[in-house]
Design a protein around this motif. Sequence first.
Motif, short mmCIF file in Angstrom:
data_model
loop_
_atom_site.label_atom_id
_atom_site.label_comp_id
_atom_site.label_asym_id
_atom_site.label_seq_id
_atom_site.Cartn_x
_atom_site.Cartn_y
_atom_site.Cartn_z
N LYS A 129 2.10 1.98 -3.20
CA LYS A 129 0.97 2.28 -4.10
C LYS A 129 0.77 1.20 -5.16
N GLU A 180 -10.98 0.05 5.06
CA GLU A 180 -10.59 0.49 3.72
C GLU A 180 -10.23 1.97 3.71
N SER A 181 -10.92 2.79 4.51
CA SER A 181 -10.57 4.21 4.60
C SER A 181 -9.16 4.37 5.17
N LYS A 204 -6.59 3.58 2.49
CA LYS A 204 -6.44 4.68 1.53
C LYS A 204 -5.57 5.79 2.12
N MET A 205 -5.74 6.01 3.42
CA MET A 205 -4.93 7.03 4.11
C MET A 205 -3.47 6.59 4.17
N ASN A 242 -4.24 -0.04 -3.78
CA ASN A 242 -4.90 1.18 -3.35
C ASN A 242 -6.21 0.88 -2.62
N SER A 243 -6.32 -0.36 -2.15
CA SER A 243 -7.56 -0.75 -1.47
C SER A 243 -7.21 -1.72 -0.35
N VAL A 266 0.83 -1.21 0.00
CA VAL A 266 0.00 0.00 0.00
C VAL A 266 0.86 1.25 0.00
N THR A 296 -1.69 5.19 1.98
CA THR A 296 -0.95 5.45 0.74
C THR A 296 -0.19 6.78 0.79
N GLU A 297 -0.72 7.74 1.56
CA GLU A 297 -0.06 9.05 1.67
C GLU A 297 0.52 9.29 3.07
N GLN A 355 -15.62 -0.66 5.93
CA GLN A 355 -15.44 0.69 5.39
C GLN A 355 -14.36 1.44 6.17
#
Length: 519
Positions: A90, A213-214, A217-218, A93-94, A87, A220-221, A210
């Motif tokens: 990248k 998964e949120s 996504k966070m 992305n999930s 992740v 990744t950055e 959810q």
Amino acid sequence: MSSELLISASQKGTRIALLQQKRLVEYHVEESESSFTVGDIYLGTVRKLVTGLNAAFVDIGYEKDAFLHYHDLGPNVQSLNKLTKEVIAKRMNSGKLNNFKMEPEIDKLGKIDKVLGKNQPILVQVVKEPISTKGPRLSCDISIAGRYAVLVPFSNSVNISKKITDKAERTRLHRLMSSVKPANFGIIVRTVAANKEVEELDRDIQNSIQKWESGMKMLTEAKPRDRIIGEMNRASSIMRDLLNDTFDSITVDTKEMYEDIKGFINTIAPDKEKIVKLYSGKNKLFEQVGLEKQIKSLFGRSVSLPGGGYLIVEHTEALHVIDVNSGNKSNNEDSQEDTALHTNIEAAKEIARQLRLRDMGGIIVVDFIDMKKAEHKKQLYDEMKAEMKADRSKFTLLPLTKFGLMQITRQRVRPEINIVTREVCPTCNGAGTIQPSILISDIIENNLEYLLTRQNEQKVSVALHPYLHAYFTAGFPSPRLKWVFKYKSWVKLLKDSSLAITEFKFYDKYGEEIEIAAT
């Protein structure tokens, strides 16, 4: 048994009180600046490997590195590390694990330096908050807690709470959860899931997915030390774990908190939304319902029992000691043995309550009043077990020893609640001498005159002890009414029994405290 939740917010944080039958049973203080809550998931960095302890120290942003033992890595830590790496790079992305290839489980008796490397980024979850001189304790066995079920990534098992004893219900829940859980996710079914419809259970699991998964996504950055998934605040977690048909009301004293709580209740239990109430009284919420007095009386070294006995609570670095005393109570019991049993039963109820109230953890030793009869000792042990059932923390209870001692271990994941019940004089700060107390009213009036005439403050409020409140509002014309004629301004007086007799606070029209220079 009726239950109420009172939530009072301030600039410094939030105070949460759980009442059952109008008696305080849990009290939490959540500071607004606090961090590293149990359940939070961070992107940490391995700083040091200590092979002698078979543990690692991980930097997650606390002043001291957090502790991660090999046994807390979890069997699927290699899969977690692989996902974290993918992740961050990248390449994923999930957080979905449908097509994720799991890594082999680690050896239960392995060494930490074979699994982790220095400066390696690692996803960790806080399992114990910083306590005393120790940093947080971590785990890599990640889980996302919901109302009815706990979601466990990188697992495929479905486990049912042992407290659900009905065989048919266990079978039903196992079948339902197996059908709705996503691939490569395990499920731990909580006790409150018993007899719930599949729609409610599925919605709860989807909310946890959810959230996961949120977080991915966070990630990744994310940078090292970032919180990836945050546990909900203390008030919401209490409602998630305890909300049931016995709840009569949830009262909050700020509009923002009211909207947040109402929205959360609507998500987990829409039929309970109507019990959320916004308090808008003149006095503080805890003051209005008499909680300030309860808190001051319950957190002291000595705690009274209904029948005239009392407890002495002492804290040491290694353990907590509670001594049970019968006092000079008058009683109708026929013998000393019956008196001891009656007082010990009362003490057991209060001790179970005190452990929850103060969130006492570690080793607790209780010195009950000596009893001779074995059946009385058994009765006391059974009573203590029954009273402790409502405790959400894990605990172990041992029968009375031959010396009348009961040993309890209770899981400690947060610092113990400690309320200062002996007040230091606000004027002398413990020096032993103060300005004459007869002058306190003059001091308040002088400060008030300064604020209204020189600083041109509008709508000033003064929080003070109820005795001073009575003085300023008594008679006609009262001192407060005289202020109206003198300053052409109405001054709002707020009773606050948490203040000492010579202590007071001024607030502006926005509710912000006005700092008054010492005179």
